[in-house]
Design a protein around this motif. Structure first.
Motif, PDB file in Angstrom:
ATOM      1  N   PRO A  28       0.819  -1.208   0.000  1.00 26.38           N
ATOM      2  CA  PRO A  28       0.000   0.000   0.000  1.00 26.38           C
ATOM      3  C   PRO A  28       0.851   1.256   0.000  1.00 26.38           C
ATOM      4  O   PRO A  28       1.924   1.294   0.581  1.00 26.38           O
ATOM      5  N   ARG A  29       0.377   2.253  -0.690  1.00 22.22           N
ATOM      6  CA  ARG A  29       0.999   3.569  -0.665  1.00 22.22           C
ATOM      7  C   ARG A  29      -0.008   4.507  -0.013  1.00 22.22           C
ATOM      8  O   ARG A  29      -1.018   4.841  -0.626  1.00 22.22           O
ATOM      9  N   ALA A  30       0.224   4.865   1.227  1.00 20.54           N
ATOM     10  CA  ALA A  30      -0.754   5.658   1.971  1.00 20.54           C
ATOM     11  C   ALA A  30      -0.996   6.997   1.287  1.00 20.54           C
ATOM     12  O   ALA A  30      -0.095   7.610   0.736  1.00 20.54           O
ATOM     13  N   SER A  31      -2.214   7.424   1.313  1.00 18.73           N
ATOM     14  CA  SER A  31      -2.587   8.668   0.663  1.00 18.73           C
ATOM     15  C   SER A  31      -2.251   9.864   1.548  1.00 18.73           C
ATOM     16  O   SER A  31      -2.205   9.772   2.770  1.00 18.73           O
ATOM     17  N   CYS A  32      -2.042  11.010   0.910  1.00 19.77           N
ATOM     18  CA  CYS A  32      -1.831  12.244   1.669  1.00 19.77           C
ATOM     19  C   CYS A  32      -3.157  12.825   2.136  1.00 19.77           C
ATOM     20  O   CYS A  32      -3.190  13.717   2.968  1.00 19.77           O
ATOM     21  N   LYS A  33      -4.215  12.323   1.573  1.00 21.09           N
ATOM     22  CA  LYS A  33      -5.524  12.893   1.870  1.00 21.09           C
ATOM     23  C   LYS A  33      -6.083  12.316   3.167  1.00 21.09           C
ATOM     24  O   LYS A  33      -6.044  11.115   3.387  1.00 21.09           O
ATOM     25  N   ASP A  34      -6.602  13.182   4.015  1.00 23.10           N
ATOM     26  CA  ASP A  34      -7.256  12.734   5.243  1.00 23.10           C
ATOM     27  C   ASP A  34      -8.707  12.391   4.912  1.00 23.10           C
ATOM     28  O   ASP A  34      -9.569  13.253   4.843  1.00 23.10           O
ATOM     29  N   CYS A  35      -8.949  11.134   4.680  1.00 21.25           N
ATOM     30  CA  CYS A  35     -10.271  10.665   4.265  1.00 21.25           C
ATOM     31  C   CYS A  35     -11.010  10.148   5.489  1.00 21.25           C
ATOM     32  O   CYS A  35     -10.507   9.292   6.203  1.00 21.25           O
ATOM     33  N   GLU A  36     -12.188  10.663   5.746  1.00 20.78           N
ATOM     34  CA  GLU A  36     -12.984  10.234   6.886  1.00 20.78           C
ATOM     35  C   GLU A  36     -14.411   9.948   6.433  1.00 20.78           C
ATOM     36  O   GLU A  36     -14.868  10.434   5.400  1.00 20.78           O
ATOM     37  N   LEU A  37     -15.111   9.177   7.223  1.00 16.34           N
ATOM     38  CA  LEU A  37     -16.516   8.889   6.962  1.00 16.34           C
ATOM     39  C   LEU A  37     -17.335  10.144   7.252  1.00 16.34           C
ATOM     40  O   LEU A  37     -17.197  10.746   8.314  1.00 16.34           O
ATOM     41  N   GLU A  38     -18.155  10.539   6.296  1.00 21.04           N
ATOM     42  CA  GLU A  38     -18.941  11.768   6.430  1.00 21.04           C
ATOM     43  C   GLU A  38     -20.263  11.490   7.152  1.00 21.04           C
ATOM     44  O   GLU A  38     -20.805  10.379   7.098  1.00 21.04           O
ATOM     45  N   GLU A  39     -20.782  12.506   7.798  1.00 24.93           N
ATOM     46  CA  GLU A  39     -22.124  12.432   8.350  1.00 24.93           C
ATOM     47  C   GLU A  39     -23.110  12.862   7.265  1.00 24.93           C
ATOM     48  O   GLU A  39     -22.896  13.863   6.580  1.00 24.93           O
ATOM     49  N   ALA A  40     -24.153  12.084   7.076  1.00 26.16           N
ATOM     50  CA  ALA A  40     -25.154  12.399   6.050  1.00 26.16           C
ATOM     51  C   ALA A  40     -26.018  13.560   6.541  1.00 26.16           C
ATOM     52  O   ALA A  40     -27.097  13.356   7.104  1.00 26.16           O
ATOM     53  N   SER A  41     -25.560  14.792   6.351  1.00 29.85           N
ATOM     54  CA  SER A  41     -26.190  15.978   6.918  1.00 29.85           C
ATOM     55  C   SER A  41     -27.587  16.221   6.363  1.00 29.85           C
ATOM     56  O   SER A  41     -28.590  15.943   7.020  1.00 29.85           O
ATOM     57  N   THR A  42     -27.678  16.741   5.149  1.00 26.68           N
ATOM     58  CA  THR A  42     -28.990  16.970   4.536  1.00 26.68           C
ATOM     59  C   THR A  42     -28.999  16.354   3.143  1.00 26.68           C
ATOM     60  O   THR A  42     -27.950  16.182   2.516  1.00 26.68           O
ATOM     61  N   THR A  43     -30.196  16.061   2.660  1.00 25.46           N
ATOM     62  CA  THR A  43     -30.324  15.481   1.322  1.00 25.46           C
ATOM     63  C   THR A  43     -29.743  16.412   0.267  1.00 25.46           C
ATOM     64  O   THR A  43     -29.046  15.978  -0.658  1.00 25.46           O
ATOM     65  N   ARG A  44     -29.990  17.681   0.423  1.00 28.96           N
ATOM     66  CA  ARG A  44     -29.507  18.655  -0.564  1.00 28.96           C
ATOM     67  C   ARG A  44     -27.980  18.690  -0.610  1.00 28.96           C
ATOM     68  O   ARG A  44     -27.400  18.707  -1.703  1.00 28.96           O
ATOM     69  N   GLU A  45     -27.350  18.691   0.553  1.00 34.15           N
ATOM     70  CA  GLU A  45     -25.883  18.727   0.584  1.00 34.15           C
ATOM     71  C   GLU A  45     -25.286  17.483  -0.061  1.00 34.15           C
ATOM     72  O   GLU A  45     -24.267  17.553  -0.746  1.00 34.15           O
ATOM     73  N   ILE A  46     -25.911  16.333   0.163  1.00 33.08           N
ATOM     74  CA  ILE A  46     -25.414  15.089  -0.430  1.00 33.08           C
ATOM     75  C   ILE A  46     -25.539  15.147  -1.948  1.00 33.08           C
ATOM     76  O   ILE A  46     -24.616  14.780  -2.684  1.00 33.08           O
TER      77      ILE A  46
END
Length: 295
Positions: free
Chosen positions: A160-178
């Motif tokens: 594996p080559r670890a990514s520089c990006k901090d990837c996290e699980l998002e909270e499903a805030s509102t339908t419109r934002e998704i």
């Protein structure tokens, strides 16, 4: 003697027995350094597989306080899971095993760890330090600590080559934002991810090909999306690890962008009953028109 392989600590001890009497160097070593228990506070190397280390260490740290302080700065890199042998490499220097000989890491081990981890350090503005210059370490035919993991060039091993990006699980805030997020990205897919192992080094993840629902394929062909996402799981161990949050399997809606020969996931949502906004956004997506399409 050849370099040390296999279970590294047992291999090291066996090789030392074959090496013979350390002679005057051992006497000097006993006079100039001392053995000390590896403390709980040294998170980098505590419970590494042996309980005592030499002070001063191979990086010339002369007190345990200094060792703990300096070693703790490497914990964020280990959290990036950039190489399965990174901890062994660092601990061979910060907390050298308490034997009659000073055993350095093999040059090849240093080079392998550097190859995977230096790019991640560079993401955050830290160059590979001169104190870890791989040319300082012994060649593989000398007595040294070799890699424990399989050859990264082996067809049976995907490093594996670890990514520089901090990837996290998002909270499903509102339908419109998704929906806005899906519009802003090149692709969006509902997938099932499986954890292949639960080791303490690097976890491997598989995409369940029978559970791939393409919401938006963008510049990609629908047929190539599963392979591209499996490639993402292979090379971005940190992102996948953060998304899975210790689970063995899960269904997610992921979206991201296409970058030449790879895909990068920017957003990931857990597909769960309580995430009603996410369910509603996916239902609406088929008939949704993004702003650029509406214009």
């Amino acid at each position: 003697p050849s370099r040390l392989g296999g279970p590294w600590l047992l291999g090291l001890l066996a090789r030392l027995l074959l090496w013979g009497s350390p002679g005057s160097w051992a006497s000097y070593l006993r006079r100039s350094s001392s053995c000390m228990p590896i403390p709980h506070r040294m998170a980098l190397c505590y419970d590494i597989g042996y309980s005592e280390m030499r002070i001063p260490n191979l990086l010339e740290h002369e007190t345990m306080t200094e060792v703990i302080q300096q070693s703790s700065s490497w914990l964020p890199l280990l959290a990036r899971e950039c190489h399965p042998d990174a901890r062994i490499f660092l601990c061979s220097l910060f907390a050298p095993i308490c034997l009659d000989r000073l055993i350095y890491p093999c040059r090849s081990l240093c080079e392998s760890v550097k190859r995977s981890c230096a790019p991640v350090m560079a993401c955050y503005g830290y160059p590979w330090p001169e104190i870890l210059n791989c040319n300082k370490f012994p060649a593989d035919h000398e007595l040294c600590i070799a890699a424990v993991s399989m050859d990264e060039n082996s067809s049976s091993r995907r490093m594996p080559r670890a990514s520089c990006k901090d990837c996290e699980l998002e909270e499903a805030s509102t339908t419109r934002e998704i929906l806005e997020s899906l519009c802003a990205n090149d692709f969006a897919v509902k997938i099932r991810i499986l954890r292949k192992n639960t080791t303490t080094t690097i976890s491997d993840f598989d995409l369940d090909p029978s559970k791939v629902e393409v919401l938006k394929h963008g510049p990609l062909l629908r047929t190539e999306i599963p392979a591209r996402l499996q490639q993402w799981l292979d090379i971005d161990a940190t992102c996948a690890h953060n998304i899975m949050r210790g689970t063995h399997a899960g269904v997610f809606v992921v979206s991201g962008e296409v970058q030449s020969d790879k895909v990068v996931v920017n957003k990931a949502y857990a597909w769960q009953k309580r995430n009603r906004n996410l369910h509603q956004a996916v239902r609406r997506w088929k008939h949704h028109r993004c702003p650029e399409q509406a214009g």
